[in-house]
Scaffold this motif. Sequence first.
Motif, PDB file in Angstrom:
ATOM      1  N   LEU A  89      69.240  32.608  32.537  1.00 20.65           N
ATOM      2  CA  LEU A  89      70.573  32.120  33.082  1.00 20.65           C
ATOM      3  C   LEU A  89      71.413  33.301  33.692  1.00 20.65           C
ATOM      4  O   LEU A  89      72.154  33.274  34.679  1.00 20.65           O
ATOM      5  CB  LEU A  89      71.166  31.330  31.939  1.00 20.65           C
ATOM      6  CG  LEU A  89      70.428  30.111  31.439  1.00 20.65           C
ATOM      7  CD1 LEU A  89      71.146  29.510  30.236  1.00 20.65           C
ATOM      8  CD2 LEU A  89      70.383  29.111  32.734  1.00 20.65           C
ATOM      9  N   ARG A  90      71.175  34.406  32.716  1.00 19.68           N
ATOM     10  CA  ARG A  90      72.197  35.532  33.038  1.00 19.68           C
ATOM     11  C   ARG A  90      71.819  36.615  34.435  1.00 19.68           C
ATOM     12  O   ARG A  90      72.347  36.499  35.386  1.00 19.68           O
ATOM     13  CB  ARG A  90      72.236  36.456  31.882  1.00 19.68           C
ATOM     14  CG  ARG A  90      73.180  37.704  31.866  1.00 19.68           C
ATOM     15  CD  ARG A  90      73.111  38.516  30.593  1.00 19.68           C
ATOM     16  NE  ARG A  90      72.087  38.946  30.158  1.00 19.68           N
ATOM     17  CZ  ARG A  90      71.466  38.360  29.092  1.00 19.68           C
ATOM     18  NH1 ARG A  90      71.979  37.487  28.164  1.00 19.68           N
ATOM     19  NH2 ARG A  90      70.076  38.715  28.680  1.00 19.68           N
TER      20      ARG A  90
ATOM     21  N   PRO B 159      68.815  22.403  39.214  1.00 18.34           N
ATOM     22  CA  PRO B 159      67.393  22.892  38.625  1.00 18.34           C
ATOM     23  C   PRO B 159      66.237  22.775  39.864  1.00 18.34           C
ATOM     24  O   PRO B 159      65.327  23.160  39.650  1.00 18.34           O
ATOM     25  CB  PRO B 159      67.051  21.676  37.600  1.00 18.34           C
ATOM     26  CG  PRO B 159      68.173  20.525  37.998  1.00 18.34           C
ATOM     27  CD  PRO B 159      69.293  21.168  38.388  1.00 18.34           C
ATOM     28  N   ALA B 160      66.816  22.070  40.893  1.00 21.88           N
ATOM     29  CA  ALA B 160      65.752  22.121  41.984  1.00 21.88           C
ATOM     30  C   ALA B 160      65.493  23.597  42.491  1.00 21.88           C
ATOM     31  O   ALA B 160      64.492  23.803  43.344  1.00 21.88           O
ATOM     32  CB  ALA B 160      66.283  21.056  43.062  1.00 21.88           C
ATOM     33  N   MET B 161      66.596  24.415  42.198  1.00 23.05           N
ATOM     34  CA  MET B 161      66.345  25.847  42.668  1.00 23.05           C
ATOM     35  C   MET B 161      65.626  26.745  41.775  1.00 23.05           C
ATOM     36  O   MET B 161      65.352  27.848  41.903  1.00 23.05           O
ATOM     37  CB  MET B 161      67.744  26.268  43.058  1.00 23.05           C
ATOM     38  CG  MET B 161      68.491  25.416  44.001  1.00 23.05           C
ATOM     39  SD  MET B 161      67.642  25.387  45.471  1.00 23.05           S
ATOM     40  CE  MET B 161      67.689  26.903  46.013  1.00 23.05           C
ATOM     41  N   VAL B 162      65.068  26.036  40.712  1.00 21.42           N
ATOM     42  CA  VAL B 162      64.356  26.894  39.596  1.00 21.42           C
ATOM     43  C   VAL B 162      63.011  26.773  39.787  1.00 21.42           C
ATOM     44  O   VAL B 162      62.426  25.784  38.893  1.00 21.42           O
ATOM     45  CB  VAL B 162      64.811  26.434  38.106  1.00 21.42           C
ATOM     46  CG1 VAL B 162      64.279  27.251  37.113  1.00 21.42           C
ATOM     47  CG2 VAL B 162      66.538  26.577  37.981  1.00 21.42           C
TER      48      VAL B 162
ATOM     49  N   ASP C 270      59.098  31.312  31.495  1.00 21.29           N
ATOM     50  CA  ASP C 270      59.793  30.654  30.319  1.00 21.29           C
ATOM     51  C   ASP C 270      61.031  29.953  30.347  1.00 21.29           C
ATOM     52  O   ASP C 270      61.471  28.862  30.062  1.00 21.29           O
ATOM     53  CB  ASP C 270      59.736  31.555  29.327  1.00 21.29           C
ATOM     54  CG  ASP C 270      58.484  31.969  28.854  1.00 21.29           C
ATOM     55  OD1 ASP C 270      57.661  31.482  28.879  1.00 21.29           O
ATOM     56  OD2 ASP C 270      58.456  33.033  27.827  1.00 21.29           O
ATOM     57  N   GLY C 271      62.023  31.035  31.177  1.00 22.45           N
ATOM     58  CA  GLY C 271      63.322  30.213  31.674  1.00 22.45           C
ATOM     59  C   GLY C 271      63.486  28.977  32.593  1.00 22.45           C
ATOM     60  O   GLY C 271      64.120  28.033  32.193  1.00 22.45           O
TER      61      GLY C 271
ATOM     62  N   ALA D  37      67.181  28.051  22.713  1.00 19.37           N
ATOM     63  CA  ALA D  37      67.962  28.553  23.735  1.00 19.37           C
ATOM     64  C   ALA D  37      68.772  29.783  23.573  1.00 19.37           C
ATOM     65  O   ALA D  37      69.181  30.417  24.614  1.00 19.37           O
ATOM     66  CB  ALA D  37      69.428  27.393  24.214  1.00 19.37           C
ATOM     67  N   VAL D  38      68.540  30.264  22.523  1.00 17.32           N
ATOM     68  CA  VAL D  38      69.123  31.462  22.176  1.00 17.32           C
ATOM     69  C   VAL D  38      68.298  32.614  23.020  1.00 17.32           C
ATOM     70  O   VAL D  38      69.119  33.979  23.267  1.00 17.32           O
ATOM     71  CB  VAL D  38      69.333  31.564  20.606  1.00 17.32           C
ATOM     72  CG1 VAL D  38      69.664  33.062  20.104  1.00 17.32           C
ATOM     73  CG2 VAL D  38      70.158  30.899  19.910  1.00 17.32           C
ATOM     74  N   ASP D  39      67.076  32.492  23.017  1.00 14.36           N
ATOM     75  CA  ASP D  39      66.533  33.542  23.647  1.00 14.36           C
ATOM     76  C   ASP D  39      66.018  33.079  24.926  1.00 14.36           C
ATOM     77  O   ASP D  39      65.689  33.906  25.646  1.00 14.36           O
ATOM     78  CB  ASP D  39      65.043  33.934  22.807  1.00 14.36           C
ATOM     79  CG  ASP D  39      65.265  34.308  21.169  1.00 14.36           C
ATOM     80  OD1 ASP D  39      65.966  35.075  21.150  1.00 14.36           O
ATOM     81  OD2 ASP D  39      64.713  34.153  20.264  1.00 14.36           O
TER      82      ASP D  39
END
Length: 126
Positions: free
Chosen positions: A5-6, A14-17, A29-30, A124-126
């Motif tokens: 995310l960062r 999400p279509a761009m992911v 993973d992200g 979500a932390v990692d």
Amino acid sequence: MRRYLREKHFAGDPAMVTPNDDATDWEIDGAYGIGFYYIRCIADRYGHKKMLSFSEALLRDKKPAALAAVDTLGGSWPDISKRCLAYPEGGGRLGARQVDETDPGAVAAGAEAAGSTVAMEQAAVD
């Protein structure tokens, strides 16, 4: 997922992911985590049956998210996506779910989701 995310500057679509063929493990993973997050949100809000219809429209029928959302979920993709960005509502709980109670899969998913909120937040932390 935070790193994705960062560093990828996720803007909420999400279509761009979609990871590139040479993506690193953390990028894959992200992207997977964001996809899971959105699908979980849709299942909790609209029910298991509608989530599967939406997924089928996207993946098998190759419909754009905007058309698939209207056809299967009855709403605009920008509105649905915006709601999913705020998910889970209610201070970290799966509060405002709209579960289709005629769908046994949705009821089971809702019950399961209530017990897995902490695990999702920790992931979500990692």
